[in-house]
Design an enzyme around this catalytic site. Structure first.
Site, PDB file in Angstrom:
ATOM      1  N   ASP A  50      15.733   4.627  23.533  1.00  0.00           N
ATOM      2  CA  ASP A  50      16.487   4.462  23.562  1.00  0.00           C
ATOM      3  C   ASP A  50      17.560   2.406  23.791  1.00  0.00           C
ATOM      4  O   ASP A  50      17.300   2.229  24.346  1.00  0.00           O
ATOM      5  CB  ASP A  50      18.088   5.558  23.948  1.00  0.00           C
ATOM      6  CG  ASP A  50      17.558   6.730  22.935  1.00  0.00           C
ATOM      7  OD1 ASP A  50      17.910   6.996  22.331  1.00  0.00           O
ATOM      8  OD2 ASP A  50      17.908   7.503  24.314  1.00  0.00           O
ATOM      9  N   ASP A  80      18.783  15.140  18.461  1.00  0.00           N
ATOM     10  CA  ASP A  80      19.653  13.944  19.921  1.00  0.00           C
ATOM     11  C   ASP A  80      20.640  14.160  20.409  1.00  0.00           C
ATOM     12  O   ASP A  80      21.369  13.542  20.318  1.00  0.00           O
ATOM     13  CB  ASP A  80      18.543  12.806  19.036  1.00  0.00           C
ATOM     14  CG  ASP A  80      18.681  11.798  20.928  1.00  0.00           C
ATOM     15  OD1 ASP A  80      19.037  12.150  21.319  1.00  0.00           O
ATOM     16  OD2 ASP A  80      18.609  10.331  20.074  1.00  0.00           O
ATOM     17  N   HIS A 118      14.684   4.700  19.223  1.00  0.00           N
ATOM     18  CA  HIS A 118      15.573   4.719  18.663  1.00  0.00           C
ATOM     19  C   HIS A 118      17.040   3.814  18.526  1.00  0.00           C
ATOM     20  O   HIS A 118      17.086   3.266  19.562  1.00  0.00           O
ATOM     21  CB  HIS A 118      16.599   5.689  19.484  1.00  0.00           C
ATOM     22  CG  HIS A 118      17.832   6.496  18.962  1.00  0.00           C
ATOM     23  ND1 HIS A 118      18.630   7.679  18.779  1.00  0.00           N
ATOM     24  CD2 HIS A 118      18.484   5.953  17.645  1.00  0.00           C
ATOM     25  CE1 HIS A 118      19.478   7.437  18.335  1.00  0.00           C
ATOM     26  NE2 HIS A 118      19.874   6.450  17.333  1.00  0.00           N
ATOM     27  N   SER A 140      14.238  11.241  26.519  1.00  0.00           N
ATOM     28  CA  SER A 140      14.354  10.013  26.506  1.00  0.00           C
ATOM     29  C   SER A 140      14.700   9.057  27.464  1.00  0.00           C
ATOM     30  O   SER A 140      15.012   9.673  28.420  1.00  0.00           O
ATOM     31  CB  SER A 140      16.160  10.298  26.220  1.00  0.00           C
ATOM     32  OG  SER A 140      16.593   9.386  25.810  1.00  0.00           O
ATOM     33  N   MET A 146      19.822   2.258  17.831  1.00  0.00           N
ATOM     34  CA  MET A 146      21.615   1.335  17.521  1.00  0.00           C
ATOM     35  C   MET A 146      21.893   0.673  18.047  1.00  0.00           C
ATOM     36  O   MET A 146      22.866  -0.005  18.729  1.00  0.00           O
ATOM     37  CB  MET A 146      22.393   2.984  19.153  1.00  0.00           C
ATOM     38  CG  MET A 146      21.578   4.318  18.597  1.00  0.00           C
ATOM     39  SD  MET A 146      22.140   5.043  20.194  1.00  0.00           S
ATOM     40  CE  MET A 146      20.513   4.401  21.540  1.00  0.00           C
ATOM     41  N   MET A 160      20.514  -0.374  22.920  1.00  0.00           N
ATOM     42  CA  MET A 160      21.854   0.175  22.060  1.00  0.00           C
ATOM     43  C   MET A 160      22.294  -1.457  22.679  1.00  0.00           C
ATOM     44  O   MET A 160      21.560  -2.038  23.354  1.00  0.00           O
ATOM     45  CB  MET A 160      22.660   0.735  23.507  1.00  0.00           C
ATOM     46  CG  MET A 160      22.432   2.182  23.815  1.00  0.00           C
ATOM     47  SD  MET A 160      23.230   2.808  24.657  1.00  0.00           S
ATOM     48  CE  MET A 160      22.519   4.957  24.405  1.00  0.00           C
ATOM     49  N   HIS A 163      10.904   8.713  24.345  1.00  0.00           N
ATOM     50  CA  HIS A 163      12.380   8.696  22.953  1.00  0.00           C
ATOM     51  C   HIS A 163      12.834   7.303  23.944  1.00  0.00           C
ATOM     52  O   HIS A 163      12.874   7.696  25.239  1.00  0.00           O
ATOM     53  CB  HIS A 163      13.278   9.758  23.134  1.00  0.00           C
ATOM     54  CG  HIS A 163      13.966   9.243  22.124  1.00  0.00           C
ATOM     55  ND1 HIS A 163      14.181   9.394  20.960  1.00  0.00           N
ATOM     56  CD2 HIS A 163      15.564   9.223  21.937  1.00  0.00           C
ATOM     57  CE1 HIS A 163      15.247   9.214  20.557  1.00  0.00           C
ATOM     58  NE2 HIS A 163      16.063   8.528  20.816  1.00  0.00           N
ATOM     59  N   MET A 213      21.788  13.557  15.400  1.00  0.00           N
ATOM     60  CA  MET A 213      22.557  13.193  16.128  1.00  0.00           C
ATOM     61  C   MET A 213      23.841  14.390  16.790  1.00  0.00           C
ATOM     62  O   MET A 213      24.234  14.900  15.958  1.00  0.00           O
ATOM     63  CB  MET A 213      23.728  11.565  16.639  1.00  0.00           C
ATOM     64  CG  MET A 213      22.881  10.533  16.435  1.00  0.00           C
ATOM     65  SD  MET A 213      21.474  10.143  17.759  1.00  0.00           S
ATOM     66  CE  MET A 213      22.217  10.760  19.135  1.00  0.00           C
TER      67      MET A 213
HETATM   68  C1  DX5 Z   1      22.528   8.625  22.789  1.00  0.00           C
HETATM   69  C2  DX5 Z   1      20.453   8.440  22.723  1.00  0.00           C
HETATM   70  C3  DX5 Z   1      19.909  10.321  23.444  1.00  0.00           C
HETATM   71  C4  DX5 Z   1      20.390  10.187  24.824  1.00  0.00           C
HETATM   72  C5  DX5 Z   1      20.365  12.013  25.256  1.00  0.00           C
HETATM   73  O1  DX5 Z   1      23.219   8.432  22.868  1.00  0.00           O
HETATM   74  O2  DX5 Z   1      20.323   8.595  21.910  1.00  0.00           O
HETATM   75  O3  DX5 Z   1      18.466   9.954  23.353  1.00  0.00           O
HETATM   76  O4  DX5 Z   1      19.815   9.645  25.784  1.00  0.00           O
HETATM   77  O5  DX5 Z   1      20.567  12.339  26.349  1.00  0.00           O
HETATM   78  P1  DX5 Z   1      20.630  13.505  27.175  1.00  0.00           P
HETATM   79  O6  DX5 Z   1      19.681  14.629  26.646  1.00  0.00           O
HETATM   80  O7  DX5 Z   1      20.843  13.527  28.210  1.00  0.00           O
HETATM   81  O8  DX5 Z   1      22.178  14.324  26.012  1.00  0.00           O
HETATM   82 ZN    ZN Z   2      18.576   8.627  20.754  1.00  0.00          ZN
END
Ligand code: DX5
Ligand code: ZN
Length: 221
Positions: free
Chosen positions: A36, A177, A68, A9, A70, A38, A34, A139
């Site tokens: 992310d 994840d 991903h 990620s 969010m 947000m 990956h 998750m």
């Molecule tokens: C959390 C993200 C994950 C996160 C994972 O909201 O969707 O992808 O970055 O990070 P680690 O592996 O550090 O838990």
């Molecule tokens: Zn993620």
């Protein structure tokens, strides 16, 4: 170990050198990247949008981009990520008005699609859509931040989704994840996950190749 994927990620990468970081983990044996996304609204944190995805592509990054989302609403930004070169887009079912339409919109461009389930959500939320999906994203922390502790209770849901996927007979990846590291990856694999997101466990180490090799080795122990 066949048909498993390690997906670093970028949330824990050095954003000042993102292209180099992505190429470094791909060279180190990462299968997917990956990505992310947000929005400080659906989750209480803010990251990057489609422009950054496009920049990676324009700079020559060839790896599989596992986006991903969010964010809410989903559709307009999902479309922008498709144009920016995403290979797969996952979204949270509670973030969109019409789940079926969002799935169809993403698939109509040939991009793969996934649905994400939070640790406290019931698998029945995704069950009606399973046969349209390429991936289920479980998750194992509450979304928003990297570096959180793995929630072992989600393993029961991973097992349930594994059964749903097997019963469907389709090629649907089961991704986990949050809090994945050498101590937790084996439990997730045993419960039925086949695709493993790891942010801090990879980017907070100095030798990405050694770390990814160790994560793969930990699958069977
Ligand atoms: C959390 C993200 C994950 C996160 C994972 O909201 O969707 O992808 O970055 O990070 P680690 O592996 O550090 O838990
Ligand atoms: Zn993620």
């Amino acid at each position: 170990m066949t048909d498993v994927r390690i997906a670093p990620s970028i949330l824990s990468a050095n954003f000042a050198a993102l292209g180099a970081e992505v190429n470094a983990v791909l060279d180190a044996g990462a299968d997917w990247i990956h990505f992310d996304v947000m929005d400080n609204h659906y989750v209480p944190n803010l990251t990057v949008g489609p422009m950054v995805c496009k920049s990676l592509r324009d700079s020559g990054v060839k790896g599989f981009l596992d986006v991903h989302l969010m964010i809410t609403p989903v559709d307009a930004l999902a479309q922008s990520f498709i144009e920016a070169g995403a290979d797969l887009i996952s979204f949270h079912p509670t973030a969109t008005g019409n789940i079926e339409e969002t799935i169809a919109m993403i698939k109509s461009s040939g991009t793969k699609v996934g649905l994400a389930l939070n640790p406290d959500e019931d698998v029945s939320l995704i069950e009606p859509y399973i046969s349209s999906l390429d991936l289920v994203l479980m998750m194992s922390v509450f979304p928003g931040f990297g570096g959180q502790k793995f929630i072992p209770e989600v393993l029961d849901n991973v097992k349930l989704v594994r059964s749903m996927i097997d019963a469907s007979g389709n090629d649907i990846k089961l991704e986990i994840d949050g809090g994945i590291n050498q101590d937790t990856i084996g439990q997730a694999y045993a419960a039925g996950a086949d695709t493993f997101v790891a942010g801090s466990a990879i980017f907070n180490t100095s030798d990405y190749k050694e770390t990814i090799t160790q994560l793969r080795a930990s699958l069977s122990t």
